[in-house]
Design a protein around this motif. Structure first.
Motif, PDB file in Angstrom:
ATOM      1  N   ALA A  46       1.118  79.180  68.599  1.00 15.65           N
ATOM      2  CA  ALA A  46      -0.341  79.138  68.515  1.00 15.65           C
ATOM      3  C   ALA A  46      -0.836  79.698  67.175  1.00 15.65           C
ATOM      4  CB  ALA A  46      -0.960  79.913  69.674  1.00 15.65           C
ATOM      5  N   LEU A  47      -0.254  80.808  66.748  1.00 14.21           N
ATOM      6  CA  LEU A  47      -0.652  81.390  65.464  1.00 14.21           C
ATOM      7  C   LEU A  47      -0.300  80.455  64.312  1.00 14.21           C
ATOM      8  CD1 LEU A  47       0.396  85.118  65.998  1.00 14.21           C
ATOM      9  CD2 LEU A  47      -1.918  84.164  66.032  1.00 14.21           C
ATOM     10  N   PHE A  48       0.849  79.798  64.414  1.00 12.16           N
ATOM     11  CA  PHE A  48       1.261  78.860  63.365  1.00 12.16           C
ATOM     12  C   PHE A  48       0.328  77.663  63.320  1.00 12.16           C
ATOM     13  CE2 PHE A  48       3.635  75.052  62.075  1.00 12.16           C
ATOM     14  CZ  PHE A  48       4.039  75.428  60.802  1.00 12.16           C
ATOM     15  N   VAL A  49       0.060  77.059  64.484  1.00 12.84           N
ATOM     16  CA  VAL A  49      -0.807  75.879  64.544  1.00 12.84           C
ATOM     17  C   VAL A  49      -2.204  76.224  64.061  1.00 12.84           C
ATOM     18  CG1 VAL A  49      -1.936  74.239  66.096  1.00 12.84           C
ATOM     19  CG2 VAL A  49       0.504  74.715  66.352  1.00 12.84           C
ATOM     20  N   ASN A  50      -2.740  77.347  64.539  1.00 13.27           N
ATOM     21  CA  ASN A  50      -4.086  77.745  64.108  1.00 13.27           C
ATOM     22  C   ASN A  50      -4.123  78.049  62.623  1.00 13.27           C
ATOM     23  OD1 ASN A  50      -6.271  78.203  66.360  1.00 13.27           O
ATOM     24  ND2 ASN A  50      -4.315  78.743  67.300  1.00 13.27           N
ATOM     25  N   GLY A  51      -3.049  78.676  62.111  1.00 13.62           N
ATOM     26  CA  GLY A  51      -3.019  78.994  60.691  1.00 13.62           C
ATOM     27  C   GLY A  51      -2.944  77.762  59.822  1.00 13.62           C
ATOM     28  N   VAL A  52      -2.057  76.824  60.174  1.00 16.83           N
ATOM     29  CA  VAL A  52      -1.871  75.616  59.359  1.00 16.83           C
ATOM     30  C   VAL A  52      -3.063  74.678  59.505  1.00 16.83           C
ATOM     31  CG1 VAL A  52      -0.461  73.561  59.053  1.00 16.83           C
ATOM     32  CG2 VAL A  52       0.635  75.769  59.432  1.00 16.83           C
ATOM     33  N   LEU A  53      -3.394  74.312  60.752  1.00 14.62           N
ATOM     34  CA  LEU A  53      -4.502  73.371  60.953  1.00 14.62           C
ATOM     35  C   LEU A  53      -5.839  73.999  60.588  1.00 14.62           C
ATOM     36  CD1 LEU A  53      -3.557  71.555  64.290  1.00 14.62           C
ATOM     37  CD2 LEU A  53      -3.170  70.831  61.928  1.00 14.62           C
ATOM     38  N   GLY A  54      -5.967  75.317  60.849  1.00 14.23           N
ATOM     39  CA  GLY A  54      -7.216  75.993  60.495  1.00 14.23           C
ATOM     40  C   GLY A  54      -7.482  75.976  59.000  1.00 14.23           C
ATOM     41  N   GLY A  55      -6.408  75.886  58.202  1.00 12.78           N
ATOM     42  CA  GLY A  55      -6.590  75.798  56.757  1.00 12.78           C
ATOM     43  C   GLY A  55      -6.763  74.385  56.247  1.00 12.78           C
ATOM     44  N   LEU A  56      -6.130  73.413  56.922  1.00 11.71           N
ATOM     45  CA  LEU A  56      -6.157  72.033  56.451  1.00 11.71           C
ATOM     46  C   LEU A  56      -7.356  71.235  56.967  1.00 11.71           C
ATOM     47  CD1 LEU A  56      -2.383  71.033  56.820  1.00 11.71           C
ATOM     48  CD2 LEU A  56      -3.617  71.587  54.719  1.00 11.71           C
ATOM     49  N   LEU A  57      -7.713  71.433  58.236  1.00 10.03           N
ATOM     50  CA  LEU A  57      -8.731  70.569  58.852  1.00 10.03           C
ATOM     51  C   LEU A  57     -10.123  70.682  58.218  1.00 10.03           C
ATOM     52  CD1 LEU A  57      -7.726  70.813  62.614  1.00 10.03           C
ATOM     53  CD2 LEU A  57      -7.324  68.934  61.016  1.00 10.03           C
ATOM     54  N   PRO A  58     -10.604  71.896  57.867  1.00 11.94           N
ATOM     55  CA  PRO A  58     -11.931  71.950  57.227  1.00 11.94           C
ATOM     56  C   PRO A  58     -11.989  71.129  55.937  1.00 11.94           C
ATOM     57  CG  PRO A  58     -11.274  74.125  57.957  1.00 11.94           C
ATOM     58  CD  PRO A  58     -10.069  73.241  58.107  1.00 11.94           C
ATOM     59  N   GLN A  59     -10.900  71.147  55.164  1.00 13.03           N
ATOM     60  CA  GLN A  59     -10.865  70.349  53.941  1.00 13.03           C
ATOM     61  C   GLN A  59     -10.767  68.861  54.262  1.00 13.03           C
ATOM     62  OE1 GLN A  59      -7.953  71.862  51.072  1.00 13.03           O
ATOM     63  NE2 GLN A  59      -7.941  73.831  52.135  1.00 13.03           N
ATOM     64  N   LEU A  60      -9.981  68.522  55.260  1.00 11.48           N
ATOM     65  CA  LEU A  60      -9.810  67.123  55.640  1.00 11.48           C
ATOM     66  C   LEU A  60     -11.103  66.515  56.140  1.00 11.48           C
ATOM     67  CD1 LEU A  60      -7.875  64.713  56.159  1.00 11.48           C
ATOM     68  CD2 LEU A  60      -7.466  65.691  58.434  1.00 11.48           C
ATOM     69  N   PHE A  61     -11.840  67.264  56.961  1.00 12.57           N
ATOM     70  CA  PHE A  61     -13.071  66.743  57.561  1.00 12.57           C
ATOM     71  C   PHE A  61     -14.319  67.110  56.754  1.00 12.57           C
ATOM     72  CE2 PHE A  61     -10.497  67.240  61.620  1.00 12.57           C
ATOM     73  CZ  PHE A  61     -10.179  65.888  61.680  1.00 12.57           C
ATOM     74  N   GLY A  62     -14.164  67.902  55.708  1.00 13.63           N
ATOM     75  CA  GLY A  62     -15.309  68.291  54.901  1.00 13.63           C
ATOM     76  C   GLY A  62     -16.251  69.236  55.617  1.00 13.63           C
ATOM     77  N   GLU A  63     -15.709  70.085  56.486  1.00 12.91           N
ATOM     78  CA  GLU A  63     -16.535  71.029  57.237  1.00 12.91           C
ATOM     79  C   GLU A  63     -16.387  72.425  56.650  1.00 12.91           C
ATOM     80  OE1 GLU A  63     -16.371  68.860  61.608  1.00 12.91           O
ATOM     81  OE2 GLU A  63     -14.918  70.428  61.143  1.00 12.91           O
ATOM     82  N   THR A  64     -17.466  73.175  56.682  1.00  8.68           N
ATOM     83  CA  THR A  64     -17.453  74.539  56.151  1.00  8.68           C
ATOM     84  C   THR A  64     -17.439  75.535  57.299  1.00  8.68           C
ATOM     85  OG1 THR A  64     -19.879  74.573  56.051  1.00  8.68           O
ATOM     86  CG2 THR A  64     -18.694  73.870  54.076  1.00  8.68           C
ATOM     87  N   ILE A  65     -16.901  76.714  57.025  1.00  8.36           N
ATOM     88  CA  ILE A  65     -16.825  77.777  58.022  1.00  8.36           C
ATOM     89  C   ILE A  65     -17.632  78.961  57.529  1.00  8.36           C
ATOM     90  CG2 ILE A  65     -15.297  79.328  59.278  1.00  8.36           C
ATOM     91  CD1 ILE A  65     -13.055  77.322  58.893  1.00  8.36           C
TER      92      ILE A  65
END
Length: 267
Positions: free
Chosen positions: A126-145
């Motif tokens: 879970a930590l790995f998935v959240n860390g990797v996808l949490g870093g990639l998905l905002p850039q992929l979808f153009g969403e800001t946090i």
């Protein structure tokens, strides 16, 4: 820790009424419709483990600071009876392997060890998935946090209280609904566990964007990321449920969220 919003209380009450109604339909329908009689009887046989699940939910919420009198616990009792009946109608599948090992005093140490190891593996994954996808998905979808207070303020400062609240609010509630109930239902209908995992994971992703809950409305600033991340976690938890059962899914989910909470407070 913030108080439960009034609208969330209303949703919780509506949830409980819905599942009392559904279980009531099964109970009454099974008396008058021969096709539903067998499932009705199987559902009623599950009242003891379902009651334990509901009591653990109420105790977790109570010791977590949200109060012991949880109307939603009644809904999880009804859900658990239906979900366990569905799961135990699937050939070769036992949803509560650890509990059964304890009851029958057979391979208890082995089952407990495997539950702990699998739960810790869930935390790491879970930590790995959240860390990797949490870093990639905002850039992929153009969403800001945004750097808001986030979910940390919704949980007690005491780490163990937070664990118990997560046990009730994430481990038991979400695993009962999306794995024990819906995944078992899809598995029984399609006879294909992989399809059941995907379908229940899509529901799990959509749930995290529920407009009925103030907690999840915070996530609408990045909906594509949250849906994708939640669905990916749903696939992970669905796999754990099928391989190791409900108890391991609940513990793994709880520990995974707890670890994420504790780490967020350290940065």
């Amino acid at each position: 820790m913030e108080q439960i919003p009034a609208e969330s209380v209303m949703v919780s009450r509506a949830f409980a009424l819905l599942w009392v109604f559904v279980s009531g339909i099964v109970f009454v329908g099974g008396r008058w419709w021969a096709g539903a009689y067998e499932f009705r009887e199987k559902m009623l046989e599950q009242w003891k483990p379902a009651l334990v699940i509901a009591l653990l939910h109420a105790l977790g919420a109570g010791f977590g600071g949200y109060g012991f009198l949880q109307v939603s616990s009644i809904g999880y009792f009804c859900q658990a009876m239906i979900g366990l009946a569905l799961a135990r109608s699937i050939h070769g599948f036992e949803p509560l392997p650890v509990s059964q090992a304890m009851i029958h005093r057979k391979n208890r140490t082995e089952h407990l060890y495997l539950m702990l190891v699998a739960s810790l593996a869930v935390v790491a994954a879970a930590l790995f998935v959240n860390g990797v996808l949490g870093g990639l998905l905002p850039q992929l979808f153009g969403e800001t946090i945004s750097r808001s207070a986030g979910f940390g303020s919704l949980f007690p400062e005491n780490a163990w209280q937070s664990f118990l609240l997560l046990l009730a609010g994430a481990g038991i509630s979400e695993e009962t609904t999306y794995r024990l109930l819906f995944l078992s239902l899809f598995w029984r209908l399609t006879r294909r566990p992989s399809v059941a995992i995907v379908l229940s994971s899509l529901l799990f992703g959509a749930y995290h964007l529920s407009p009925l809950d103030a907690l999840y409305r915070q996530l609408w600033e990045r909906p594509l990321m949250i849906f994708t991340l939640s669905a990916a976690m749903g696939v992970l938890m669905g796999t754990v449920y099928i391989k190791r059962g409900y108890e391991t899914a609940v513990l793994g989910h709880t520990l995974g969220d707890w670890a994420g909470l504790l780490l967020s407070r350290m940065v």
